[in-house]
Design an enzyme around this catalytic site. Structure first.
Site, short mmCIF file in Angstrom:
data_model
loop_
_atom_site.label_atom_id
_atom_site.label_comp_id
_atom_site.label_asym_id
_atom_site.label_seq_id
_atom_site.Cartn_x
_atom_site.Cartn_y
_atom_site.Cartn_z
N GLU A 108 2.81 1.18 -2.43
CA GLU A 108 1.89 2.97 -2.91
C GLU A 108 2.17 4.36 -2.05
O GLU A 108 2.39 5.19 -2.14
CB GLU A 108 1.10 2.49 -3.74
CG GLU A 108 0.19 2.11 -4.82
CD GLU A 108 -0.23 1.08 -5.18
OE1 GLU A 108 -1.17 1.06 -6.94
OE2 GLU A 108 -1.87 1.08 -5.17
N HIS B 277 10.01 9.97 -30.76
CA HIS B 277 11.73 10.23 -29.99
C HIS B 277 11.66 11.67 -29.74
O HIS B 277 11.58 12.33 -30.68
CB HIS B 277 13.80 9.30 -31.08
CG HIS B 277 14.69 10.49 -30.58
ND1 HIS B 277 15.21 9.86 -29.80
CD2 HIS B 277 15.01 11.53 -30.25
CE1 HIS B 277 16.17 10.16 -29.27
NE2 HIS B 277 15.66 11.95 -29.54
N CYS C 128 -8.70 2.14 -6.28
CA CYS C 128 -7.50 2.56 -7.15
C CYS C 128 -7.65 3.97 -7.77
O CYS C 128 -7.30 4.98 -7.57
CB CYS C 128 -8.07 2.54 -8.05
SG CYS C 128 -8.70 0.11 -8.38
N CYS D 227 -12.46 -0.10 -5.99
CA CYS D 227 -11.52 0.42 -6.91
C CYS D 227 -12.21 1.77 -6.67
O CYS D 227 -11.66 2.81 -6.71
CB CYS D 227 -12.33 -0.37 -7.95
SG CYS D 227 -11.16 0.67 -9.61
N TYR E 294 1.76 -4.02 -3.53
CA TYR E 294 1.81 -3.15 -4.28
C TYR E 294 0.54 -1.87 -3.24
O TYR E 294 1.07 -0.43 -3.22
CB TYR E 294 1.00 -3.50 -5.32
CG TYR E 294 -0.49 -3.39 -5.30
CD1 TYR E 294 -1.51 -2.53 -4.99
CD2 TYR E 294 -0.94 -4.52 -4.81
CE1 TYR E 294 -3.17 -3.10 -4.90
CE2 TYR E 294 -2.20 -5.07 -5.13
CZ TYR E 294 -3.41 -4.37 -5.37
OH TYR E 294 -4.51 -4.53 -5.51
N LYS F 88 -6.96 7.00 -4.36
CA LYS F 88 -5.46 6.25 -4.73
C LYS F 88 -4.78 6.38 -5.34
O LYS F 88 -4.06 7.37 -5.15
CB LYS F 88 -5.18 4.50 -4.20
CG LYS F 88 -3.79 4.25 -4.47
CD LYS F 88 -3.26 4.14 -5.81
CE LYS F 88 -4.14 3.72 -6.38
NZ LYS F 88 -2.99 1.87 -6.15
#
Length: 511
Positions: free
Chosen positions: A216, A476, A81, A76, A212, A84
């Site tokens: 990616e 909002h 992760c 990772c 994935y 990337k």
């Protein structure tokens, strides 16, 4: 998620019949961890904080993993992760520059340049910092760090580069590695490891795979200006995700510039006379197609556990067909003193899951409290273009589990895109168990999906109902408010009941 299915058929009797720890006697360490990735570091340092004497072994640092190189931080942090996501950030600026004109900014399109070398240097600097930070974390936790390749000798012995250490408990946390297709020319292809260390951005690239990692990297290269051909065997990418999400995502990938090649099987890769690559792919009818003039062919075709040469089978640990370590619900193997967490057990290949499993093992071995990881409502994200985030059941899995469902969906063009000119749309979906009215799944395709889904994952985890979700006031204007303003059911999924149901035969003693 059904935890029973995650036990890979391994009986729970081992964990139930034996208390944590091995037999009495003196050991060099209470816990010896092989692998200093996310799960290994988390389990080791917390076990140490609970009073255990802990050691961790890991291979020397490098940016690309191999049989002799790795690094504290694991996949990772060093080649997954983190790097990337840094590449995703770098590629997003290209879109920002392109879309700024819609808001009145004058961006010089001709003079705009990106230094790939400068980015790679910045990425490397950050990875070096993280590698040192993880080392410091272990040191501050009083965990002994040994550099070298670890191997299990027996249920209570680990060997690191020829030197042996005894341990009351052993934790396997070696993670996984990219796998390549067994086709001619596979040696000419790169994996995600090498994709993070390319000397330059490819101008034309083929990405093999529909998972994935594939989508990616496809998005990264496309945003950076490459011509990207994404090749996968299924009709849609992202197998295992919600079907409606997969269909919408594929449409958006095409709108974002990817050239999608569904239902094609890679056959071979060869080197052209000019040094570039050619890829042969086959259709289901046997006909073939050739993609030529490729700078790179990236095989994003899955990952396998790194259990080769660890001595696990010889020590009595059961392995699955992919080499994954089989464990019970406590992450304990068939050998009571040996545990395993993270990608090596091939349950859910996510860093936060490895962290959770590491924590559970730390409590089991250091506090004598057998602890189960909780796999229900684990959120996840795909950092493609556009982004995807999800938590809970897909519609398909929820239908099988609950039968009757109420499905809420919304698709819209985000406010930013209406002005910027971007063609991308956002999709949101809520899956509700019709009987209890509990929200059992939430899915999103669109910008900032991961950031939005993290908060809603809390609600799904604790069992929020649709009425409770409706009672929340939205923020909002935001995309996230759509999740709390969907009032109309898009469709109702109901279990089919036979017109003349046949009563089941009474159970017999044999049954």
């Amino acid at each position: 998620m059904n935890v029973a299915k995650l036990t890979s058929g391994l009986s729970t009797r081992v964990a139930a019949s034996a208390s944590p720890g091995g037999p009495g006697g003196d050991f060099d360490f209470d816990l010896f961890t092989i692998g200093a990735g996310s799960g290994g570091v988390r389990g080791s340092r917390f076990a140490a904080s609970y009073g255990a004497k802990v050691a961790v072994c890991e291979l020397p640092f490098d940016y690309v993993s191999s049989e002799t190189r790795g690094g504290v931080g694991g996949t990772c942090v060093l080649r997954g992760c983190v790097p990337k996501k840094l590449m995703v950030y770098a590629s997003e600026y290209a879109d920002d520059f392109r879309h700024a004109a819609g808001f009145g900014w004058s961006v010089p399109t001709e003079g705009l340049q990106h230094s790939w070398t400068s980015f790679i240097e910045a990425k490397r600097k950050e990875l070096q910092r993280l590698n040192n930070a993880y080392k410091n974390t272990l040191g501050n936790a009083k965990v002994t760090l040994l550099e070298g390749r670890g191997r299990v000798v027996d249920p209570h012995t680990v060997e690191v580069d020829g030197r042996r250490y005894s341990a009351k408990n052993i934790l396997i946390a070696v993670g996984g590695k990219p796998s390549k297709l067994d086709i001619p020319g596979a040696e000419l292809c790169i994996t995600s490891d090498e994709a993070l260390e390319l000397p330059e951005c490819p101008r034309k690239v083929a990405v093999l795979g529909g998972g994935y990692i594939a989508v990616e990297f496809s998005g990264i290269f496309a945003r950076m200006g490459a011509e990207v051909h994404t090749v996968y065997r299924q009709p849609l990418p992202l197998r295992g995700f919600d079907g409606e999400v997969r269909k919408f995502a594929a449409e958006q990938y095409a709108a974002a510039g990817l050239v999608l090649h569904p239902e094609l099987t890679p056959q071979s890769v060869s080197r052209q006379l000019d040094g570039r690559l050619s890829l042969v792919v086959a259709r289901s009818d046997g006909s073939t197609e050739v993609l030529q003039d490729l700078d790179q062919v990236l095989m994003a075709t899955g990952r396998v556990p790194k259990t080769d040469g660890l001595g696990l089978a010889e020590a009595g640990v059961e392995l699955g067909p992919k080499g994954q370590v089989l464990v019970d619900e406590y992450c304990r193997t068939a050998v009571p003193s040996i545990w395993a967490v993270g990608d090596v057990i091939d349950r859910i290949q996510l860093t936060p899951v490895a962290l959770m499993e590491g924590m559970a093992v730390a409590k089991s071995v250091a506090l004598n409290q057998l602890t189960q990881p909780d796999y229900w409502a684990v959120p996840s994200a795909v950092f493609s273009n556009p982004e995807i985030a999800t938590v809970g059941y897909t519609e398909e899995a929820a239908s099988a589990r609950f039968g009757d469902l109420d499905i809420y969906t919304a698709s819209f063009r985000p406010m930013r895109n209406t002005v910027s000119g971007s063609p991308l749309r956002t999709f949101m979906k809520i899956v509700v168990d019709a009987a209890s009215q509990k929200v059992v799944g939430m899915h999103m395709v669109g910008a900032e999906a991961a950031e939005i889904m993290q908060g809603f994952a809390v609600a799904v985890k604790v069992g929020v109902t649709k009425a409770q979700l409706d009672s929340v006031v939205g923020i909002h204007p935001s995309a996230a408010e759509e999740f709390v303003t969907m009032r109309s059911v898009s469709r109702k999924v109901r279990r089919e009941v036979p017109a003349n149901p046949v009563a089941p035969a009474p159970a017999t003693a044999a049954a």
